[in-house]
Design a protein around this motif. Structure first.
Motif, PDB file in Angstrom:
ATOM      1  N   GLY A  38       0.788  -1.228   0.000  1.00  0.00           N
ATOM      2  CA  GLY A  38       0.000   0.000   0.000  1.00  0.00           C
ATOM      3  C   GLY A  38       0.817   1.273   0.000  1.00  0.00           C
ATOM      4  N   ASP A  39       2.155   1.189   0.172  1.00  0.00           N
ATOM      5  CA  ASP A  39       2.998   2.389   0.206  1.00  0.00           C
ATOM      6  C   ASP A  39       3.209   2.942  -1.204  1.00  0.00           C
ATOM      7  N   ARG A  40       3.412   4.258  -1.268  1.00  0.00           N
ATOM      8  CA  ARG A  40       3.914   4.856  -2.502  1.00  0.00           C
ATOM      9  C   ARG A  40       5.431   4.732  -2.521  1.00  0.00           C
ATOM     10  N   ILE A  41       5.964   4.394  -3.671  1.00  0.00           N
ATOM     11  CA  ILE A  41       7.413   4.256  -3.799  1.00  0.00           C
ATOM     12  C   ILE A  41       8.025   5.654  -3.870  1.00  0.00           C
ATOM     13  N   PRO A  42       8.997   5.972  -3.009  1.00  0.00           N
ATOM     14  CA  PRO A  42       9.496   7.349  -2.939  1.00  0.00           C
ATOM     15  C   PRO A  42      10.510   7.714  -4.013  1.00  0.00           C
ATOM     16  N   LEU A  43      11.289   6.734  -4.508  1.00  0.00           N
ATOM     17  CA  LEU A  43      12.399   7.032  -5.407  1.00  0.00           C
ATOM     18  C   LEU A  43      12.533   5.934  -6.455  1.00  0.00           C
ATOM     19  N   ASP A  44      13.206   6.251  -7.548  1.00  0.00           N
ATOM     20  CA  ASP A  44      13.509   5.240  -8.558  1.00  0.00           C
ATOM     21  C   ASP A  44      14.551   4.269  -8.015  1.00  0.00           C
ATOM     22  N   GLY A  45      14.420   3.001  -8.377  1.00  0.00           N
ATOM     23  CA  GLY A  45      15.409   2.036  -7.922  1.00  0.00           C
ATOM     24  C   GLY A  45      15.220   0.680  -8.565  1.00  0.00           C
ATOM     25  N   VAL A  46      16.022  -0.285  -8.095  1.00  0.00           N
ATOM     26  CA  VAL A  46      15.961  -1.663  -8.564  1.00  0.00           C
ATOM     27  C   VAL A  46      15.658  -2.556  -7.372  1.00  0.00           C
ATOM     28  N   VAL A  47      14.702  -3.468  -7.529  1.00  0.00           N
ATOM     29  CA  VAL A  47      14.324  -4.374  -6.454  1.00  0.00           C
ATOM     30  C   VAL A  47      15.477  -5.319  -6.145  1.00  0.00           C
ATOM     31  N   THR A  48      15.853  -5.398  -4.878  1.00  0.00           N
ATOM     32  CA  THR A  48      16.906  -6.327  -4.462  1.00  0.00           C
ATOM     33  C   THR A  48      16.343  -7.550  -3.759  1.00  0.00           C
ATOM     34  N   SER A  49      15.175  -7.440  -3.148  1.00  0.00           N
ATOM     35  CA  SER A  49      14.532  -8.604  -2.542  1.00  0.00           C
ATOM     36  C   SER A  49      13.040  -8.357  -2.422  1.00  0.00           C
TER      37      SER A  49
END
Length: 729
Positions: A238-249
């Motif tokens: 339910g959170d908004r993602i704050p920054l661009d990134g790559v999923v690590t897990s």
């Protein structure tokens, strides 16, 4: 404010406080000329309606601070809001003040009229009309004075002169009514243009102010501006993602509609990109930051839309250039409408009254506002759907496309190529070493690890999936569009198509080539892309085996092609470096008219040039990286799936932030809808002018009705353009 530097050339986008009144572009053109006169400034596009200045300058010759100084000396206020975003509070406050001025103008106009009807004190009527003139003409007078300072004239001057003329001949109500409707129309236009800009800037508000960053093994709430690249943050359901990134897990699905326009949530797992402002759904994710807050996909989208809004469409540029001579023509016509009748001893008051009415009727306010109201709304609507037009020119170009050329891999197909076959020729040995299928694949993967080609990635993935031990490779070399070579465990390994083996620099024959080519033809007849693998010895280059791959057609590709035909695209072509048989199978499945296969990058450019000669207006759709030359050659370059791709953002004229084929007919359909809207607006604007002038000359149309007709047509074209904000295919 955004800046991008290439060697000594830089670009910058400055947000400015809109100045002037109804017609701001005469002043904008004057500022453009002033900026281009600065040594080192290569290009300057100014739009007061959009509140943006876009610059290209040589930083070895001049500086951005020097350019800002010239802008401020010109009398323009530069917005210094964080990350270049419009100061929405300032805008709203300004709109409220304008609205208050309109209210005071209306009160003064009505109070003056009622006082006159009731034969009340003359001083009350005079004060009331005075309020209407001061507050109704304030912004128009400021705009007219600023334009005159730069030796130009505009529509604001016409309105002020007409109102003063009405006062001069004893018709203060008509003048007050003109100023009231003039200022009311200005407020409505500012609201319309502001809404199209706010539709974009609202995206940034979707991004959270802080991120749950992992520091020293603990979660810490950190403002997004303070999070550095390569730090890790945690996202919960339910959170908004704050920054661009790559999923690590972790695994989850993410709603990316705010950025890419995709209606279906996208699955995310380790290695996948996520973007700031999008919404995580049911799973938890740990993400490594790839871009700072100011460089996020949403921030870049906003900055590029700002650039797009500063680049006026060709129709708008033409109107802006013609505005000043047209206004001078109206002033000359008004003067003649006074002078000629007076030479024949006609009464002054009715003559002057009719001249003022002609001035109002002939003023091109609706014409001036018709183009930006439509084009800026179209750019804003497209950006909300994940489609970025990099300028009004490209919106108009999208309306004229007659032929479309598609790259195959990664555009019409998923680009997720899979290795399906890897075989060794019967009884083949290299220096007494028997080659097994696993060793063939391991050696091929060793060489292909150094390549970015989609077949190379599929080869490496295939070796990893089979847990093969892939050795290292040295002396890697690539022949564009044909193949690669490298040295693995002391053996020179060649991988390529049949054409590649004609280019091998050796005096020895290629042993087994005929059998290899025959196998390739068989595999390609099955719809598989295939390459040969060879090992070089002192005596021969031996074909030792082959690899075969398949690619998956994107869902909805056939529907997309059908939609393009429905909106009027005449011819659709597929361009690919793949073999003819594979390309033909895909083309038949999708419904494409023409296939050009086994192409090198430079050949794609030649074909696009040929299509331009045949059809006139051609769009090229590709990935924005490998197809960059062809994208640049086409009338309209469209890059697919570029949410995280800097190269695609720089290359194409239109950027699709997601891999959604349906956005292509959406973009072309929006262009056509914009063109229809412009034509409708011009019919309304010029029709109203012609009707009012004819009625004034033949039936004596009174000034109040001319004011209503003039301002009414302006409001109508503004609202008609604003409809494009809700465009859907």
């Amino acid at each position: 404010m955004a800046g991008v530097t290439t060697k000594s050339l830089s670009t910058a986008t400055l947000e400015i406080e809109p100045t002037g009144g109804r017609s701001r572009e005469s002043t904008a053109l004057s500022l453009e000329r002033r900026l281009r006169a600065i040594a080192g400034v290569h290009e300057a596009d100014v739009s007061f309606r959009a509140g943006v200045i876009h610059l290209t300058y040589d930083e070895s010759v001049t500086t951005l601070d020097e350019i800002k100084r010239v802008i401020r000396e010109f009398g323009v206020t530069i917005q210094e809001a964080e990350e270049g975003l419009v100061d929405s509070e300032t805008f709203e406050r300004g709109l409220r003040i304008e609205s208050a001025f309109v209210g005071i103008t209306f009160f003064g106009m009505v109070a003056g009229l009622v006082t006159s009807w009731l034969s009340g004190p003359a001083i009350v009527a005079s004060v009331s009309y005075g309020l209407a003139y001061v507050f109704g003409g304030w912004y128009g007078l400021k705009g007219a004075i600023q334009t005159l300072r730069h030796w130009a004239v505009d529509i604001d001057l016409l309105m002020i002169l007409a109102a003063l003329g009405a006062l001069l001949i004893g018709a203060p109500f008509e003048g007050a009514m003109l100023l009231f409707l003039f200022s009311l129309s200005n407020v409505l236009q500012d609201y319309a243009i502001g809404r199209s800009r706010r539709a974009i800037h609202a995206l940034m508000e979707l991004r959270p102010e802080s991120a749950q960053v992992l520091r020293d093994g603990e979660e810490v709430a950190v403002p997004v501006e303070a999070v550095e690249v390569d730090e890790h943050f945690v996202i919960r359901p339910g959170d908004r993602i704050p920054l661009d990134g790559v999923v690590t897990s972790g695994q989850s699905t993410v709603d990316q509609s705010s950025l890419t326009g995709e209606s279906v949530p996208v699955s995310k797992e380790p290695g996948d990109e996520v973007f700031g402002g999008t919404i995580n759904e049911q799973g938890s994710l740990e993400v490594r930051v790839t871009h700072r807050a100011s460089e996020s996909a949403i921030a870049r989208l906003i900055h590029m839309v700002e650039d797009a809004q500063s680049e006026r469409a060709p129709t708008q540029r033409l109107i802006d250039r013609l505005e000043q001579p047209y206004v001078l023509g109206v002033l000359a016509m008004t003067a003649l409408a006074v002078i000629v009748p007076l030479t024949f001893n006609r009464p002054f008051d009715p003559t002057f009254y009719r001249a003022m009415t002609l001035m109002v009727a002939a003023s091109p306010c609706a014409v001036i506002i018709s183009t930006p109201a439509a084009v800026l709304s179209a750019i804003a609507a497209a950006a909300r759907q994940g489609v970025l037009f990099k300028g009004g020119e490209h919106v108009e170009s999208a309306a004229t496309i007659d032929a479309v050329a598609f790259d195959k891999t990664g555009t019409l197909t998923e680009g997720d190529t899979k290795l399906t076959d890897f075989h060794v020729r019967d009884d083949v040995e290299i220096d007494g070493l028997e080659i097994t299928p696993e060793q063939l694949l391991a050696w091929a993967a060793a060489v292909q690890e150094r390549s970015e080609h989609h077949l190379a990635r599929a080869t490496v993935d295939g070796a990893r999936e089979r847990d093969l031990d892939v050795p290292g490779a040295v002396d890697f070399q690539a022949t564009v569009g044909k193949g690669v070579r490298g040295v693995v465990e002391g053996h020179t390994v060649h991988i390529g198509n049949a054409r590649y083996f004609d280019t091998i620099p050796t005096d020895n024959s290629v042993e087994g080539l005929d059998a290899g080519v025959e196998t390739l033809e068989t595999l390609q007849a099955e719809g598989k892309t295939s390459v040969l693998v060879a090992v070089e010895t002192d005596e021969h280059v031996h074909i030792v085996g082959w690899l075969a791959f398949t690619d998956t057609l994107r869902p909805g590709a056939a529907e997309m092609v059908a939609a393009l035909r429905n909106i009027g695209v005449e011819h659709i072509v597929m361009l690919t470096g793949d073999n003819q048989a594979v390309a033909q199978d895909i083309a038949e499945e999708v419904g494409i008219d023409e296939v050009r296969a086994e192409l090198l990058p430079e050949q794609k450019v030649e074909i696009v040039e040929e299509l331009v000669r045949r059809y006139g207006k051609v769009a090229m759709v590709g990935d924005g990286v490998n197809d960059a030359p062809a994208l640049a050659t086409a009338t309209l370059g469209v890059a697919m799936g570029a949410a995280g791709t800097d190269v695609a953002l720089e290359t194409a004229d239109v950027v699709l932030m997601a891999d959604d084929l349906q956005k292509i007919p959406y973009a072309f359909g929006l262009g056509r809808a914009t063109r229809r809207t412009l034509l409708t607006n011009f019919v309304i604007a010029f029709g109203a002018i012609a009707l009012m002038i004819t009625t004034i000359l033949t039936a004596g149309l009174p000034l109040p009705l001319a004011v209503v007709g003039h301002e009414g047509s302006t409001v109508v074209v503004s609202l008609n353009g604003l409809r494009l904000l809700g465009f859907r295919t």
